[in-house]
Design an enzyme around this catalytic site. Structure first.
Site, PDB file in Angstrom:
ATOM      1  N   ARG A 204       0.814  -1.217   0.000  1.00  0.00           N
ATOM      2  CA  ARG A 204       0.000   0.000   0.000  1.00  0.00           C
ATOM      3  C   ARG A 204       0.853   1.275   0.000  1.00  0.00           C
ATOM      4  O   ARG A 204       0.412   2.322  -0.460  1.00  0.00           O
ATOM      5  CB  ARG A 204      -0.931  -0.008   1.224  1.00  0.00           C
TER       6      ARG A 204
ATOM      7  N   TYR B 100     -14.931  21.563 -10.781  1.00  0.00           N
ATOM      8  CA  TYR B 100     -15.364  20.230 -11.233  1.00  0.00           C
ATOM      9  C   TYR B 100     -16.521  19.752 -10.349  1.00  0.00           C
ATOM     10  O   TYR B 100     -16.416  19.788  -9.118  1.00  0.00           O
ATOM     11  CB  TYR B 100     -14.144  19.310 -11.138  1.00  0.00           C
TER      12      TYR B 100
ATOM     13  N   ASP C 200      -6.647  22.382  -8.724  1.00  0.00           N
ATOM     14  CA  ASP C 200      -6.892  21.312  -9.689  1.00  0.00           C
ATOM     15  C   ASP C 200      -6.241  21.750 -10.997  1.00  0.00           C
ATOM     16  O   ASP C 200      -6.709  22.665 -11.667  1.00  0.00           O
ATOM     17  CB  ASP C 200      -8.396  21.089  -9.861  1.00  0.00           C
TER      18      ASP C 200
ATOM     19  N   LYS D  96      -6.769  11.763 -17.270  1.00  0.00           N
ATOM     20  CA  LYS D  96      -6.919  12.567 -18.475  1.00  0.00           C
ATOM     21  C   LYS D  96      -5.604  12.546 -19.283  1.00  0.00           C
ATOM     22  O   LYS D  96      -5.325  11.576 -19.956  1.00  0.00           O
ATOM     23  CB  LYS D  96      -7.362  13.983 -18.106  1.00  0.00           C
TER      24      LYS D  96
HETATM   25  C1  LIG Z   1     -11.991  14.188 -14.545  1.00  0.00           C
HETATM   26  C2  LIG Z   1     -11.645  15.299 -13.614  1.00  0.00           C
HETATM   27  C3  LIG Z   1     -11.398  15.037 -12.266  1.00  0.00           C
HETATM   28  C4  LIG Z   1     -11.585  13.690 -11.626  1.00  0.00           C
HETATM   29  O1  LIG Z   1     -10.766  12.683 -12.109  1.00  0.00           O
HETATM   30  P1  LIG Z   1     -11.198  11.142 -12.041  1.00  0.00           P
HETATM   31  O2  LIG Z   1      -9.945  10.421 -12.344  1.00  0.00           O
HETATM   32  O3  LIG Z   1     -12.291  10.973 -13.046  1.00  0.00           O
HETATM   33  O4  LIG Z   1     -11.687  10.880 -10.638  1.00  0.00           O
HETATM   34  C5  LIG Z   1     -10.997  16.104 -11.493  1.00  0.00           C
HETATM   35  N1  LIG Z   1     -10.876  17.350 -11.990  1.00  0.00           N
HETATM   36  C6  LIG Z   1     -11.124  17.628 -13.272  1.00  0.00           C
HETATM   37  C7  LIG Z   1     -10.962  19.025 -13.764  1.00  0.00           C
HETATM   38  C8  LIG Z   1     -11.533  16.615 -14.122  1.00  0.00           C
HETATM   39  O5  LIG Z   1     -11.825  16.909 -15.396  1.00  0.00           O
END
Ligand SMILES: *Cc1c(COP(=O)(O)O)cnc(C)c1O
Length: 392
Positions: free
Chosen positions: A57, A110, A182, A207
């Site tokens: 972990r 988000y 973010d 992403k």
């Molecule tokens: C997709 C996304 C997230 C979350 O990511 P996941 O891997 O889907 O949990 C967070 N912030 C933004 C801006 C996103 O587009």
């Protein structure tokens, strides 16, 4: 070293792995110690906060490889890997919040991050004030005695509004708040949050880091000062990401620069074409377009643009919208983005927003421009908009 070089060299150690170029994929839970002394020494290192192989972990050399790459390129001191972007966001927030605290959260955040504030955070007696993304230094007026976290996301989800992050971090730090960003839109390559004063930067690695729409993963990078709190809380939340997914994420990072530069270029070509369709399109929201309200901030603080942006259509009946979307050949429709392929997704910026309502009535469409030839994408869209016009 420049970023392109770091993306190739960071987190690699072929000499300790039979000369093999890429790190091995360690599948591990138990780690064995040959002697009592070795066990004692390992426990001491772990208690001292030293990164190491103690138990599955806590990570393996596969995990450390990804952590090192993200740190070197994004600019943080240490990085933690999570099983999704949302897991990273919630862990980062929980790390700096306790009962009675207050969060300043950008209104264009988000969606699931907003829902965290409206549900789980409330349950542990953490209150939230949502703020206008364009507030800049004015954030100072919203900081209360119990404000612990100021959260930024630029450009924001759905409407791609830029934020003056240096002005916000300056005001936040003057009152002792931690700033969490973010940074998914720009990826670690095109925005350097720590140079803008951010304390913790989150990536939905799902992403652009992964880049192939086949893995869920997240990262949070922190300054040396913010790291201990982030690490303790994240470990307590029990997060760990599977080794195959971590491996694919570190492999994705190797090509981040070529992909991002192509997404940027292709995205701008398509965005500029869309802006010319003035009879059906109200506006295009893309901070790299020269007439975008956030363009100056983007130019000052970012090193490039991703392939994700928004448009608002002129009001049209649902049947016309369906005629546009259902016949598209090259654009898939679905959640997420950052893969090699183009996507379109109808969205409603007003769902959830509380301080900055979106003024247009027409349908918002979020586009992710992939690595296809933009001429083919434009031909597909052109046919789509002709179907929309015919159905009006
Ligand atoms: C997709 C996304 C997230 C979350 O990511 P996941 O891997 O889907 O949990 C967070 N912030 C933004 C801006 C996103 O587009």
């Amino acid at each position: 070293m420049k970023d392109e070089t770091k993306l190739v060299t960071a987190g690699r150690d072929p000499e300790s792995n039979l000369g093999i170029v890429n790190p091995p994929v360690y599948h591990a839970s138990t780690v064995l110690y040959p002697t009592l002394d070795a066990l004692d020494q390992s426990r001491k290192r772990r208690e001292g906060g030293e990164r190491g192989v103690y138990y599955g972990r806590m990570g393996t050399p596969t995990t450390f490889s990804l952590e090192d790459m993200v740190c070197e390129v994004e600019g943080g001191d240490r990085c933690m890997v999570y099983p999704s972007g949302l897991a990273a966001i919630v862990a980062a927030l929980m790390s700096f919040l306790k009962a009675g605290d207050h969060v300043l959260m950008v209104d264009s955040v988000y969606g699931p991050t907003r829902r965290f504030c409206d549900t789980l955070a409330k349950r542990i007696d953490v209150s939230t004030t949502f703020y206008d993304p364009t507030i800049g230094a004015g954030i100072a007026d919203l900081i209360q005695d119990n404000t612990r976290v100021v959260y930024v996301e630029a450009p924001g989800s759905q409407t791609f509004v830029m934020q003056d992050i240096p002005a916000i971090t300056k005001a936040a730090h003057a009152k002792g708040c931690t700033v969490i960003m973010d940074n998914t839109w720009a990826s670690p390559l095109f925005c350097k949050p720590f140079e803008l004063g951010v304390d913790v930067s989150v990536q939905a690695g799902t992403k652009y880091i992964v880049g192939h729409s086949d893995v869920m993963i997240g990262t949070a990078s922190a300054t040396a000062a913010a790291w201990p709190e982030l690490e303790v809380t994240s470990r307590m939340l029990g997060h760990t990401a599977g080794p195959d997914d971590v491996y694919l994420a570190q492999r994705g990072m190797r090509t981040l620069s070529v992909r991002m530069n192509q997404h940027w270029k292709n995205g701008l070509i398509v965005a500029e074409w869309l802006r010319e369709q003035e009879d059906v399109i109200e506006c295009v929201m893309h901070p790299a377009l020269p007439n975008d309200p956030g363009h100056q901030l983007w130019k000052r603080d970012f090193k490039g643009a991703s392939g994700l942006f928004g448009t608002t259509l002129k009001p049209c009946p649902r049947v016309a919208l369906a005629a546009l979307i259902d016949g598209l050949q090259l654009f898939g429709m679905g959640a997420s983005w950052g893969g090699y392929e183009s996507l379109v997704l109808p969205q409603d910026p007003n769902a959830g927003r509380t301080v900055t309502p979106w003024p247009y009535e027409g349908q918002c469409l979020r586009f992710h421009i992939g690595l296809e030839d933009p001429e083919d994408l434009i031909a597909d869209l052109d046919a789509g908009f002709n179907r929309l016009r015919a159905a009006m």
